[in-house]
Write a protein that holds these residues in place. Structure first.
Motif, PDB file in Angstrom:
ATOM      1  N   LYS A  45      -2.922  -1.458   9.547  1.00  0.00           N
ATOM      2  CA  LYS A  45      -2.984  -0.003   9.597  1.00  0.00           C
ATOM      3  C   LYS A  45      -1.902   0.528  10.531  1.00  0.00           C
ATOM      4  O   LYS A  45      -1.665  -0.038  11.601  1.00  0.00           O
ATOM      5  N   ALA A  46      -1.260   1.607  10.114  1.00  0.00           N
ATOM      6  CA  ALA A  46      -0.218   2.253  10.917  1.00  0.00           C
ATOM      7  C   ALA A  46      -0.725   3.633  11.320  1.00  0.00           C
ATOM      8  O   ALA A  46      -0.842   4.525  10.469  1.00  0.00           O
ATOM      9  N   ASN A  47      -1.032   3.815  12.571  1.00  0.00           N
ATOM     10  CA  ASN A  47      -1.577   5.094  13.032  1.00  0.00           C
ATOM     11  C   ASN A  47      -0.578   6.236  12.880  1.00  0.00           C
ATOM     12  O   ASN A  47      -0.955   7.377  12.618  1.00  0.00           O
ATOM     13  N   GLN A  48       0.703   5.914  13.033  1.00  0.00           N
ATOM     14  CA  GLN A  48       1.726   6.958  12.969  1.00  0.00           C
ATOM     15  C   GLN A  48       1.736   7.656  11.615  1.00  0.00           C
ATOM     16  O   GLN A  48       1.851   8.883  11.529  1.00  0.00           O
ATOM     17  N   THR A  49       1.611   6.888  10.555  1.00  0.00           N
ATOM     18  CA  THR A  49       1.707   7.445   9.201  1.00  0.00           C
ATOM     19  C   THR A  49       0.388   7.397   8.440  1.00  0.00           C
ATOM     20  O   THR A  49       0.331   7.866   7.295  1.00  0.00           O
ATOM     21  N   LYS A  50      -0.643   6.825   9.043  1.00  0.00           N
ATOM     22  CA  LYS A  50      -1.948   6.626   8.398  1.00  0.00           C
ATOM     23  C   LYS A  50      -1.822   5.746   7.158  1.00  0.00           C
ATOM     24  O   LYS A  50      -2.613   5.857   6.217  1.00  0.00           O
ATOM     25  N   GLY A  51      -0.840   4.866   7.170  1.00  0.00           N
ATOM     26  CA  GLY A  51      -0.683   3.927   6.073  1.00  0.00           C
ATOM     27  C   GLY A  51      -1.611   2.743   6.235  1.00  0.00           C
ATOM     28  O   GLY A  51      -2.073   2.422   7.348  1.00  0.00           O
ATOM     29  N   LEU A  52      -1.911   2.096   5.115  1.00  0.00           N
ATOM     30  CA  LEU A  52      -2.781   0.917   5.138  1.00  0.00           C
ATOM     31  C   LEU A  52      -2.367  -0.042   4.036  1.00  0.00           C
ATOM     32  O   LEU A  52      -2.033   0.368   2.923  1.00  0.00           O
ATOM     33  N   ALA A  53      -2.391  -1.311   4.377  1.00  0.00           N
ATOM     34  CA  ALA A  53      -2.175  -2.377   3.411  1.00  0.00           C
ATOM     35  C   ALA A  53      -3.121  -3.516   3.757  1.00  0.00           C
ATOM     36  O   ALA A  53      -3.594  -3.617   4.899  1.00  0.00           O
ATOM     37  N   PHE A  54      -3.408  -4.358   2.774  1.00  0.00           N
ATOM     38  CA  PHE A  54      -4.175  -5.556   3.095  1.00  0.00           C
ATOM     39  C   PHE A  54      -3.544  -6.762   2.428  1.00  0.00           C
ATOM     40  O   PHE A  54      -2.838  -6.652   1.421  1.00  0.00           O
TER      41      PHE A  54
END
Length: 245
Positions: A45-54
């Motif tokens: 998770k990237a807090n800066q962009t609210k991106g998520l991958a798994f």
């Protein structure tokens, strides 16, 4: 050749990216239950962009070759940062992921992908790859790495595909759903060379009613953005729904 059953499975893993955030294991309701469960699940998770991958793996499709899944979540309406990743991508930027002269990608897409990299995305993919390889019945065959993403996640999956090629990781499949145009014609050309030409199964799945696939806009004689190959158009009156239960 289009494989409907395989593509539906890849769609399921793309859907799971919307459901998995609150879990540290493969337990996200009906979406996860319908798919081969993933081992060693890593959620980035990237807090800066609210991106998520798994990232995770399963033993394979009966051939003894483990499968590694990499899935990117798309835009969530509640996160302004996701919308900004989309909107700010109208400004193309150069990137080292694509060495062709003049190659550029949407600035917002690049920031969103790099934010996930900063949280260890590439390291997690390589770690899961090593773990999966240790369980392979045939040690001479590399695990099948498969990438999926929906909407914004489709653009990030396309970036990840060429980045993995740059790092010596070859893909078995790359399937996106409702992806916007990720980069300019040079980017599409590089994607064709290193992903489309060297990957068993590559499709960019679109729906005729989806406006996202037309963004950033294509302007004749001023071609800033161009889709990557290969498109499969769904003309039926169905739509992607990120339902988790």
């Amino acid at each position: 050749v289009w494989d409907h059953v395989f593509s539906l499975q890849q769609l399921g893993y793309a859907q799971a990216a919307y459901c998995i955030e609150a879990f540290n294991s493969w337990d996200c309701g009906a979406v996860c239950d319908a798919l081969p469960p993933l081992n060693d699940l890593k959620i980035i998770k990237a807090n800066q962009t609210k991106g998520l991958a798994f990232v995770g793996w399963y033993p394979g499709d009966g051939d003894g070759v483990p499968v590694i899944m990499v899935s990117f979540r798309g835009t969530l309406s509640r996160y302004f940062q996701n919308w900004w990743s989309d909107l700010s991508s109208i400004r193309p930027q150069a990137t080292t992921y694509c060495p062709l002269p003049g190659c550029k990608v949407g600035g917002g897409f690049l920031t969103a992908y790099n934010s996930l990299l900063a949280q260890g995305l590439l390291e997690q993919i390589k770690a899961v790859n090593r773990t999966a390889m240790s369980f392979a019945s045939n040690q001479s065959v590399a695990p099948h790495v498969r990438i999926v993403g929906h909407s914004l996640g489709g653009a990030l999956a396309s970036l990840c595909a060429i980045h993995l090629y740059q790092n010596g990781v070859r893909l078995d499949s790359a399937v996106t759903f409702g992806s916007p145009r990720t980069g300019n014609p040079q980017f599409a050309e590089w994607y064709s060379r290193v992903v489309f030409n060297f990957t068993r199964y590559v499709f960019r799945v679109t729906h005729y009613r989806d406006p996202i696939i037309h963004m950033p806009p294509y302007v004749p004689y001023l071609t800033l953005f161009q889709h990557v190959p290969r498109e499969a158009v769904l003309s039926l009156n169905i739509a992607f729904q990120a339902r988790c239960l």
